[in-house]
Scaffold this active site. Structure first.
Site, PDB file in Angstrom:
ATOM      1  N   GLY A 188       0.828  -1.203   0.000  1.00 24.67           N
ATOM      2  CA  GLY A 188       0.000   0.000   0.000  1.00 24.67           C
ATOM      3  C   GLY A 188       0.860   1.249   0.000  1.00 24.67           C
ATOM      4  N   ASN A 189       0.388   2.291   0.682  1.00 25.08           N
ATOM      5  CA  ASN A 189       1.118   3.558   0.669  1.00 25.08           C
ATOM      6  C   ASN A 189       1.975   3.732   1.923  1.00 25.08           C
ATOM      7  OD1 ASN A 189      -0.460   5.096   2.766  1.00 25.08           O
ATOM      8  ND2 ASN A 189      -2.115   4.731   1.324  1.00 25.08           N
ATOM      9  N   VAL A 192       0.220   4.630   5.495  1.00 28.53           N
ATOM     10  CA  VAL A 192      -0.322   3.469   6.218  1.00 28.53           C
ATOM     11  C   VAL A 192       0.815   2.539   6.620  1.00 28.53           C
ATOM     12  CG1 VAL A 192      -1.883   1.486   6.078  1.00 28.53           C
ATOM     13  CG2 VAL A 192      -2.546   3.661   5.038  1.00 28.53           C
ATOM     14  N   GLY A 193       1.849   2.457   5.776  1.00 26.69           N
ATOM     15  CA  GLY A 193       2.997   1.620   6.099  1.00 26.69           C
ATOM     16  C   GLY A 193       3.612   1.975   7.436  1.00 26.69           C
ATOM     17  N   GLU A 210       5.623  -3.179   1.085  1.00 30.54           N
ATOM     18  CA  GLU A 210       5.700  -2.921  -0.356  1.00 30.54           C
ATOM     19  C   GLU A 210       4.928  -1.625  -0.602  1.00 30.54           C
ATOM     20  OE1 GLU A 210       7.433  -4.506  -2.552  1.00 30.54           O
ATOM     21  OE2 GLU A 210       8.078  -6.165  -1.273  1.00 30.54           O
ATOM     22  N   CYS A 244       1.913   0.731  -8.706  1.00 32.10           N
ATOM     23  CA  CYS A 244       2.902   1.296  -7.769  1.00 32.10           C
ATOM     24  C   CYS A 244       4.240   1.575  -8.427  1.00 32.10           C
ATOM     25  CB  CYS A 244       3.084   0.373  -6.567  1.00 32.10           C
ATOM     26  SG  CYS A 244       3.626  -1.290  -7.012  1.00 32.10           S
TER      27      CYS A 244
END
Length: 489
Positions: A188-189, A192-193, A210, A244
């Site tokens: 994800g982004n 949020v990571g 990732e 991505c």
């Protein structure tokens, strides 16, 4: 006890039975998983069509064929990957058995993304199953129809206790993150990571992140501009720019900008006709929130190609922006949509400086016929992956690690890298209960003579070949035997 707690507890209980560990069981699960994509392709395609307006051909090309190929490779290589891995030995342990033994981590949490919902969710699951883990699968709630199909289908094909599917939104994900896992794999982004990493830290849980970022694309004056623009357009507008590793922006010299715009325009027409809106190969933005986010980026930039949009249908045409300034809105975050800004630079030196000012991207692309330019950009920048004269294609190569660096993520996967990422590589040494005299050099009392032997064994013998080490080992055994005899008498 919440539903999420129950599912995690059930997965751990199933893992503790040991049934996920035998290679035969792992292979059965992987074969069943592959069968799902043969037997339920229509259900999968219909759901993704509703979520992202992808055609069946595009779905197979970008999602399911890659998964099937990854499963085939994993089944073929699993015995080798899981086998003990011998390591180099020094003289002190020459007669011992020394190796690395991959072992399962335990219960893994896999949090998928919505842009390629099967590929980026099932890809890590393949690695988790292959490594002998249990895995809780959390598909993205943004892909509503696909998440439901995943929830319905996976338990029909693979062990539903070892590999449960948890659906829902932010509250459900937060509840999952309160549970203890042995590894968390998130796609994800970066925003949020960071939250994922913070939650994982409470239990010292390792993570694979990732993420993404603004992946640059430098088009050098010494390149085939037509081919460079064709491949860049394909990389950018695939999945409506929601990839991505899509080229986020182009860097080129000012005199090339008009030609690049013209060539990208031709490629858009070739790929998606004069009317991308009615073309079955051109997708849609996932929802209206993302549609508005992308459209807001256009405010202070000049549209050179495209720009047409339809909010009701979440449609944004393939768009090129010219003379974009570094401070423009479109350059402040990952675009994740079909906007392609062009920023002009004086040459490769300025391009490298521009790239290095930003966060390390997930991918970096350069188009050039000059190997020196390619080598310079590779050697003087940092990114998750590096590709010269193409886009995206490195993702499909299982022998390459796929992952980010810095702000674009940590850890990697695909092929053997997935297996290793979701295994504990356990160092093992098996020693026999004889030749005790050899060990005298390490036991007290410590003397200069013992120290000189250890120094020789650790520092000097590394330069000897196999035969030399065998001779030295024989000498060491003789010395040890004499020492032991003296000790015994």
């Amino acid at each position: 006890m919440s539903r999420e707690q129950q599912m995690v507890a059930r997965a751990r209980k199933a893992f503790n039975t040991g049934r996920s560990k035998p290679l035969e069981y792992r292979i059965i699960q992987l074969k069943n998983l592959k069968r799902l994509f043969y037997e339920k392709q229509k259900m999968i395609s219909d759901a993704i069509k509703k979520d992202l307006n992808k055609s069946e051909e595009v779905i197979q090309l970008h999602e399911t064929l890659g998964i099937e190929s990854e499963i085939d490779l994993t089944i073929k290589k699993l015995k080798d990957w899981a086998a003990p891995r011998p390591v180099e030995k020094n003289l002190l342990i020459m007669s011992d058995t020394v190796y690395v033994q991959p072992e399962p981590l335990g219960v893994v949490l896999i949090i998928g993304a919505w842009n390629y919902p099967w590929a980026v969710t099932i890809g890590p699951l393949i690695g988790a199953i292959a490594a002998g883990n249990a895995a809780v699968v959390k598909p993205s709630e943004v892909c509503v129809h696909t998440a439901k199909v995943m929830e319905d289908l996976l338990p029909l094909y693979i062990d539903k206790e070892l590999y449960p599917v948890v659906t829902g939104g932010v509250p459900e994900t937060q509840e999952l993150l309160r549970q203890r896992f042995d590894h968390i794999f998130y796609t994800g982004n970066s925003m949020v990571g960071k939250l994922i990493m913070e939650a994982a830290a409470k239990n010292l849980t390792p993570v694979t992140l990732e993420l993404g970022g603004k992946s640059p694309c430098y088009i050098d004056k010494n390149s085939d501009i037509t081919i460079a623009c064709r491949r860049t357009a394909w990389g950018k507008y695939t999945n409506c720019g929601q990839t991505c590793i899509a080229p986020d922006y182009i860097l080129c010299e000012p005199g090339m900008q008009d030609r690049i715009i013209e060539e990208i325009k031709k490629a858009i027409k070739e790929f998606y006709t004069d009317s991308p809106k009615t073309c079955t190969d051109y997708g849609r933005i996932i929802n209206q929130r993302h549609f508005k986010r992308i459209m807001n980026m256009l405010e202070d930039s000049t549209v050179a190609v495209g720009g047409e949009n339809d909010e009701a249908n979440c449609y944004i045409a393939p768009t090129v922006l010219r003379d974009v300034k570094p401070e423009a809105k479109v350059m402040q975050e990952e675009i994740f949509g079909p906007l392609l800004p062009i920023i002009t630079v004086s040459g490769v030196d300025e391009a490298i400086k521009f790239i290095n000012k930003g966060e390390k991207p997930l991918a970096l692309y350069v188009f050039s016929s000059d190997n020196k330019v390619i080598d310079r950009i590779r050697d003087e920048t940092s990114s998750g992956g590096f590709v010269a004269n193409d886009c995206l294609i490195h993702y499909s190569i299982s022998s390459l690690p796929f992952g980010g660096v810095g702000n674009s993520g940590m850890g990697c996967y695909h092929g053997k890298y997935s297996f290793d990422q979701l295994s504990h590589l356990r160092g093992c040494l098996i020693k026999k209960l004889n030749m005790e005299g050899v060990n005298n050099v390490r036991y007290p009392p410590h003397t200069p003579k013992k120290l000189s032997w250890v120094r020789f064994i650790l520092l000097k013998s590394s330069g000897l070949g196999w035969m030399g080490r065998m001779v030295m080992l024989a000498m060491l055994v003789v010395v040890a035997a004499v020492a032991l005899q003296r000790y015994l008498h």
